[in-house]
Write a protein that holds these residues in place. Structure first.
Motif, mmCIF file in Angstrom:
data_model
loop_
_atom_site.group_PDB
_atom_site.id
_atom_site.type_symbol
_atom_site.label_atom_id
_atom_site.label_comp_id
_atom_site.label_asym_id
_atom_site.label_seq_id
_atom_site.Cartn_x
_atom_site.Cartn_y
_atom_site.Cartn_z
ATOM 1 N N GLY A 274 0.778 -1.236 0.000
ATOM 2 C CA GLY A 274 0.000 0.000 0.000
ATOM 3 C C GLY A 274 0.803 1.276 0.000
ATOM 4 O O GLY A 274 0.310 2.313 0.434
ATOM 5 N N ALA A 275 2.042 1.244 -0.516
ATOM 6 C CA ALA A 275 2.869 2.451 -0.568
ATOM 7 C C ALA A 275 3.390 2.671 -1.980
ATOM 8 O O ALA A 275 3.654 1.720 -2.720
ATOM 9 C CB ALA A 275 4.040 2.340 0.407
ATOM 10 N N VAL A 276 3.518 3.938 -2.359
ATOM 11 C CA VAL A 276 4.175 4.301 -3.611
ATOM 12 C C VAL A 276 5.683 4.259 -3.383
ATOM 13 O O VAL A 276 6.177 4.796 -2.385
ATOM 14 C CB VAL A 276 3.760 5.722 -4.068
ATOM 15 C CG1 VAL A 276 4.514 6.118 -5.330
ATOM 16 C CG2 VAL A 276 2.262 5.808 -4.280
ATOM 17 N N TRP A 277 6.410 3.628 -4.292
ATOM 18 C CA TRP A 277 7.876 3.601 -4.215
ATOM 19 C C TRP A 277 8.431 4.482 -5.326
ATOM 20 O O TRP A 277 8.121 4.287 -6.499
ATOM 21 C CB TRP A 277 8.403 2.173 -4.371
ATOM 22 C CG TRP A 277 9.898 2.067 -4.251
ATOM 23 C CD1 TRP A 277 10.811 2.053 -5.263
ATOM 24 C CD2 TRP A 277 10.653 1.969 -3.030
ATOM 25 N NE1 TRP A 277 12.086 1.946 -4.754
ATOM 26 C CE2 TRP A 277 12.022 1.887 -3.388
ATOM 27 C CE3 TRP A 277 10.291 1.938 -1.678
ATOM 28 C CZ2 TRP A 277 13.042 1.777 -2.440
ATOM 29 C CZ3 TRP A 277 11.304 1.824 -0.733
ATOM 30 C CH2 TRP A 277 12.650 1.755 -1.109
ATOM 31 N N ILE A 278 9.228 5.475 -4.949
ATOM 32 C CA ILE A 278 9.861 6.364 -5.923
ATOM 33 C C ILE A 278 11.373 6.299 -5.725
ATOM 34 O O ILE A 278 11.866 6.479 -4.615
ATOM 35 C CB ILE A 278 9.377 7.821 -5.761
ATOM 36 C CG1 ILE A 278 7.896 7.933 -6.127
ATOM 37 C CG2 ILE A 278 10.216 8.770 -6.626
ATOM 38 C CD1 ILE A 278 7.328 9.334 -5.967
ATOM 39 N N SER A 279 12.083 6.041 -6.812
ATOM 40 C CA SER A 279 13.544 6.081 -6.779
ATOM 41 C C SER A 279 13.980 7.342 -7.527
ATOM 42 O O SER A 279 13.682 7.484 -8.720
ATOM 43 C CB SER A 279 14.136 4.826 -7.425
ATOM 44 O OG SER A 279 15.529 4.756 -7.223
ATOM 45 N N MET A 280 14.675 8.223 -6.821
ATOM 46 C CA MET A 280 14.984 9.544 -7.363
ATOM 47 C C MET A 280 16.473 9.672 -7.687
ATOM 48 O O MET A 280 17.324 9.254 -6.911
ATOM 49 C CB MET A 280 14.568 10.633 -6.355
ATOM 50 C CG MET A 280 14.699 12.055 -6.875
ATOM 51 S SD MET A 280 14.135 13.283 -5.655
ATOM 52 C CE MET A 280 12.356 12.981 -5.668
ATOM 53 N N GLU A 281 16.759 10.277 -8.819
ATOM 54 C CA GLU A 281 18.140 10.507 -9.238
ATOM 55 C C GLU A 281 18.654 11.833 -8.708
ATOM 56 O O GLU A 281 17.876 12.711 -8.308
ATOM 57 C CB GLU A 281 18.218 10.478 -10.765
ATOM 58 C CG GLU A 281 19.620 10.301 -11.315
ATOM 59 C CD GLU A 281 20.274 9.037 -10.782
ATOM 60 O OE1 GLU A 281 20.904 9.107 -9.698
ATOM 61 O OE2 GLU A 281 20.151 7.991 -11.432
ATOM 62 N N TYR A 282 19.965 11.972 -8.714
ATOM 63 C CA TYR A 282 20.618 13.244 -8.385
ATOM 64 C C TYR A 282 21.972 13.274 -9.084
ATOM 65 O O TYR A 282 22.522 12.225 -9.438
ATOM 66 C CB TYR A 282 20.771 13.412 -6.872
ATOM 67 C CG TYR A 282 21.502 12.289 -6.153
ATOM 68 C CD1 TYR A 282 22.892 12.320 -5.979
ATOM 69 C CD2 TYR A 282 20.804 11.198 -5.637
ATOM 70 C CE1 TYR A 282 23.551 11.295 -5.307
ATOM 71 C CE2 TYR A 282 21.463 10.175 -4.968
ATOM 72 C CZ TYR A 282 22.832 10.230 -4.807
ATOM 73 O OH TYR A 282 23.484 9.215 -4.143
ATOM 74 N N PRO A 283 22.548 14.450 -9.329
ATOM 75 C CA PRO A 283 23.836 14.526 -10.031
ATOM 76 C C PRO A 283 24.964 14.023 -9.135
ATOM 77 O O PRO A 283 24.883 14.108 -7.911
ATOM 78 C CB PRO A 283 23.986 16.014 -10.336
ATOM 79 C CG PRO A 283 23.198 16.700 -9.270
ATOM 80 C CD PRO A 283 22.024 15.784 -8.990
ATOM 81 N N LEU A 284 26.012 13.503 -9.751
ATOM 82 C CA LEU A 284 27.081 12.849 -9.017
ATOM 83 C C LEU A 284 28.389 13.642 -9.061
ATOM 84 O O LEU A 284 28.669 14.377 -10.005
ATOM 85 C CB LEU A 284 27.310 11.451 -9.590
ATOM 86 C CG LEU A 284 26.106 10.505 -9.553
ATOM 87 C CD1 LEU A 284 26.436 9.199 -10.269
ATOM 88 C CD2 LEU A 284 25.653 10.234 -8.124
ATOM 89 N N ALA A 285 29.183 13.435 -8.012
ATOM 90 C CA ALA A 285 30.528 13.985 -7.951
ATOM 91 C C ALA A 285 31.425 13.184 -8.918
ATOM 92 O O ALA A 285 31.126 12.037 -9.236
ATOM 93 C CB ALA A 285 31.049 13.895 -6.517
#
Length: 276
Positions: A90-101
């Protein structure tokens, strides 16, 4: 004391690459088998993307996950596999990106993720999520960044102070000052101002939701102490906090616990977000 340089988790964990390959393969399987929206843009930059796995019901709590990788590796696509546990519960799963070093600074990463969290809140209804029940989770570097999201003053961004209701940090880093003397600073390029500004342990808000600081009992002692200390400081400020050492797990094997419904880590997260 660890015989390896501080925070050098790959050196300290034989076979770590096999674990990463497993997470990637399992994530590709879930992407192919489960209803999802991949590479959804929340901005114009290449890293401003996220993957959404809707719940099996409407008006669901939302878990936003931030991947690890030492701030310089991995991607959102390697952390899809927990959707097979969280979405049916019963939960939404979101995988979020971000810029890398090293191309991106910690400031750049934090700014990107704040933008992404704001997008999730504004668009939650469109994918069956409840904007009043947003939670954040991350492992390792993602655990650090998730804790920064948890300690952000969202009113400065025109959003409710309690935008994020709770956070679960898996092997996170909450005091960045020690990393200034580690090999990681070759790509993080931290100075004292940046380290303090992006250390959750020095920026605990007056109002704080619940947190879970999970760590493998077999990890490097630096990570165990970081989690123990942050949970204690959060609790000292009057906010609910759980320190969750997981026996016989290390910095990489603990991530697999997110894919086991009966693991202590998942049970703690279910209690936090109100899933079953």
């Amino acid at each position: 004391m660890s015989p390896f340089p501080a925070y050098a988790v790959e050196q300290a964990t034989p076979g770590f690459a096999e674990w990463l390959q497993k997470f990637s393969a399992e994530s590709r399987r879930v992407q192919a088998s489960r209803r999802c929206q991949l590479d959804v843009a929340f901005g114009d930059a290449p890293a401003e993307r996220l993957d959404i796995f809707p719940a099996d019901n409407a008006n669901a709590p939302i878990v936003v996950f931030l991947h690890g990788g030492g701030w310089r590796a991995s991607s959102k696509g390697d952390r899809s596999f927990p959707a097979d546990v969280f979405c049916p519960a019963g939960a939404v799963w979101i995988s979020m990106e971000y810029p890398l070093a090293p191309a991106a600074s910690v400031d750049d990463m934090v700014a990107c993720l704040r933008k992404g969290m704001a997008w999730v809140a504004a668009n939650a209804r469109s994918f069956g999520g409840d904007p009043d029940r947003i939670f954040v989770c991350g492992n390792s570097a993602g655990g650090h960044l998730a804790s920064v999201m948890m300690t952000t003053d969202w009113t400065e961004h025109g959003l409710p102070a309690d935008l994020i209701k709770g956070g679960t940090f898996v092997s996170g880093v909450f005091d960045m000052i020690p990393l200034m003397k580690s090999g990681a600073n070759e790509w993080l390029r931290l100075d004292i101002d940046t380290a303090v500004r992006h250390s959750a342990i020095y920026n605990v808000p007056r109002r704080g939701g619940s947190i879970v600081c999970a760590v493998g009992a077999d990890e490097m002692p630096e990570f165990v102490e970081q989690s123990r200390n942050f949970a204690a400081v959060w609790r000292f400020h009057g906010h609910p906090a759980t320190f969750l050492p997981c026996p016989e797990l290390h910095h990489f094997s603990i991530i697999a616990e997110l894919g086991r419904r009966d693991s202590a880590l998942v049970r703690a997260m279910f209690d936090q977000i109100g899933s079953r």
